[in-house]
Structure formats: structure tokens, C-alpha cells
Design an enzyme around this catalytic site. Structure first.
Site, PDB file in Angstrom:
ATOM      1  N   GLU A  55      45.760  57.759  36.612  1.00 37.22           N
ATOM      2  CA  GLU A  55      45.664  58.444  37.949  1.00 37.22           C
ATOM      3  C   GLU A  55      44.582  59.540  38.050  1.00 37.22           C
ATOM      4  O   GLU A  55      44.013  59.778  39.007  1.00 37.22           O
ATOM      5  CB  GLU A  55      47.022  59.198  38.265  1.00 37.22           C
ATOM      6  CG  GLU A  55      48.125  58.048  38.512  1.00 37.22           C
ATOM      7  CD  GLU A  55      47.963  57.388  39.892  1.00 37.22           C
ATOM      8  OE1 GLU A  55      47.880  58.011  40.770  1.00 37.22           O
ATOM      9  OE2 GLU A  55      48.052  56.121  39.873  1.00 37.22           O
ATOM     10  N   ASP A  73      42.174  55.425  50.310  1.00 39.09           N
ATOM     11  CA  ASP A  73      43.057  54.316  50.203  1.00 39.09           C
ATOM     12  C   ASP A  73      43.985  53.936  51.247  1.00 39.09           C
ATOM     13  O   ASP A  73      44.795  53.330  51.396  1.00 39.09           O
ATOM     14  CB  ASP A  73      43.988  54.620  48.940  1.00 39.09           C
ATOM     15  CG  ASP A  73      44.655  55.613  48.977  1.00 39.09           C
ATOM     16  OD1 ASP A  73      44.745  56.524  49.987  1.00 39.09           O
ATOM     17  OD2 ASP A  73      45.478  55.877  48.092  1.00 39.09           O
ATOM     18  N   THR A  78      46.142  62.524  48.818  1.00 38.01           N
ATOM     19  CA  THR A  78      46.918  62.041  47.527  1.00 38.01           C
ATOM     20  C   THR A  78      46.740  63.386  46.562  1.00 38.01           C
ATOM     21  O   THR A  78      45.921  64.171  46.525  1.00 38.01           O
ATOM     22  CB  THR A  78      45.913  61.204  46.544  1.00 38.01           C
ATOM     23  OG1 THR A  78      46.041  60.140  47.140  1.00 38.01           O
ATOM     24  CG2 THR A  78      46.885  60.706  45.196  1.00 38.01           C
TER      25      THR A  78
END
Length: 267
Positions: A55, A73, A78
Site C-alpha cells: 500500500e 483509482d 486515499t
């Protein structure tokens, strides 16, 4: 006086009967150490490091509390230790938990906007201050606690519980955990259903390695569906490496690659 023959033979027999028979030496019984579970503190730490390598390209997962960016994405921002997203609702869940712990915080004002952004890549109502406010708030141990608790509630605990139900050991528990972190609960359920059509879980009498191979095959196909150029090294050169080595207990040393970078856990 001479004893009768019967009396001569009787005495040794009586002495023999009175002599205690030695107890047999107990045979040592072999004890088998319990196999590790991902809920064991050391193995949970391994799991966080493994996820963080994919990640955030680091084993130092605790340094990622303030992380935030839009990675393009389609899920908006995020953020944090497992990639909570503004467009999937779990980032709002973190801030809601943080607000319960600390009502007067600098992120609470974004909750109405986040409620409208579920399912969207938009930053509406967040820009231009949300990124800076998140990074500042992430220094607060209470926001770190909120991230940990939401990670466990939404991802870690459900994944490990399902893996145990399916008869999987530490590696399989991690395989489930990583899948639910990236694909979410619905994606995870879809992947598992596909795998079950190919192989039985150990709980149903199947072979653990065969089942995990089926699960990883299903997950890779899921990841590539619609995104044929997507990087799947977290499967190919991480999880599959441990499985091919027969390391179902996820015991160190662990050596793997993600995105071409090599990582090692020695103990």
C-alpha cells in the site's frame, strides 16, 4: 528343627509378595506447539508490514497515519494506514469514530461532504483544506486509534474470522485480509465464491494449498478484470511466494517483492 518342605518354599514367596514392584517410568508425551494465528501480536505485526509494503512501499506502517493522496483509482482521496477512501465510505467511518473520541476536531466539519461522496471520485466539499487538515489531525493519537479500530472492525477481524471458519492458518488468514483491504467486503465475497467453485476449503475436507491457489487465481482475475495492466505483484511475488514455499504458518524469515522492491522480515 528342620522345616517341612512346604514351609521352606512358602517363605520366599511371601517375601517376594511383600516386595513392592517398581512403577514403570512414564513415557514422555510429545507436545505440539500451537500454530500461530494472525491475531497473535507478532503475526498481526507481520500482516500490517506486508500490507504496508504494497500500500505504501514501506514496512513502517505506523508512519502512514498522515498519508493522503488521490491515486486516480476513482475512489477520491486515499488516506491512512490501509488506504481509507473518501469515495468508499470507510474514510468517513474513521472520522466519525474520531469525532466520537474527540468531538471538537478539525475533521468533523467534513462529514456532511463525505456523506455525499460515497461512490464518487469527487473532492467536492473537501478541497482545498482537507489534505492539510488530515495530515495535521493524524498527529493526534486519537485519530491513530480511530484508524486502528476501523481497520480491525471492517477488515482485519472479519477476514481472520472467515479464514478460521474456512480452516485456514496464518498465511491464508493474511491472504483474506489483504484481499478485503484492497477489494472491499463485496469484492472479497465475490473472489471467495469463485474460489469455492474450484476447490474446497480445509474445513470442508479440501487441501489448504490447493484452495489458496484457487483463491489467489480468482483474486488476480478479479483485479485484472477491466484493468489488464494492473500490477498484481502483491499476489505474484508476495503471497504466492510464501504459498509455493509451503509456509502456511507465515513464519519468518519472509522475503518478497512488491512493485519490484524487495522486503524482508527476519523475526
Amino acid at each position: 528343627m528342620r522345616l517341612a518342605a512346604a514351609q521352606v518354599g512358602a517363605e520366599p514367596a511371601r517375601l517376594a509378595a511383600a516386595t513392592p514392584t517398581p512403577s514403570p517410568t512414564p513415557t514422555p508425551t510429545a507436545t505440539t506447539a500451537p500454530r500461530p494465528e494472525l491475531t497473535d501480536a507478532k503475526w498481526k505485526e507481520y500482516a500490517q508490514q506486508l500490507v504496508s509494503s504494497a500500500e505504501n512501499s514501506t514496512l513502517d506502517w505506523r508512519s502512514q497515519y498522515p498519508y493522503i493522496e488521490d491515486i486516480g483509482d476513482g475512489h477520491g482521496y486515499t488516506a491512512g494506514i490501509v488506504g481509507f477512501c473518501s469515495g468508499t465510505g470507510d474514510l468517513a467511518d474513521v472520522i466519525t469514530r474520531y469525532t466520537a473520541l474527540k468531538p471538537n476536531n478539525i475533521l468533523a466539519k467534513y462529514l456532511p461532504a463525505l456523506a455525499l461522496l460515497d461512490g464518487s471520485a469527487s473532492h467536492l466539499g473537501l478541497d482545498p483544506t482537507f489534505v492539510g487538515d488530515w495530515q495535521l489531525a493524524a498527529k493526534d493519537p486519537l485519530l491513530q486509534q480511530a484508524q486502528n479500530e476501523e481497520r480491525d472492525r471492517q477488515y482485519f477481524t472479519p477476514a481472520v474470522q472467515q479464514a478460521k471458519t474456512d480452516g485456514l492458518h496464518a498465511l491464508g488468514q493474511f491472504v483474506y485480509y489483504d484481499a478485503i483491504v484492497v477489494q472491499g467486503p463485496v469484492g472479497f465475497a465475490t473472489i471467495r465464491t469463485t474460489a469455492l467453485a474450484k476447490a474446497k476449503t480445509p474445513a470442508k475436507g479440501g487441501d489448504e494449498t490447493a484452495y489458496l491457489n484457487a483463491f489467489l487465481d480468482a483474486r488476480k482475475a478479479y483485479m485484472l478484470n477491466g484493468h489488464p495492466n494492473r500490477n498484481t505483484s502483491r499476489i505474484d511475488t508476495e503471497q504466492r511466494v510464501f504459498l509455493q514455499a509451503g509456509n502456511l504458518d507465515l513464519r519468518p524469515p519472509l522475503v518478497w517483492q512488491v512493485y519490484g522492491d524487495t522486503y524482508t522480515i527476519t523475526a
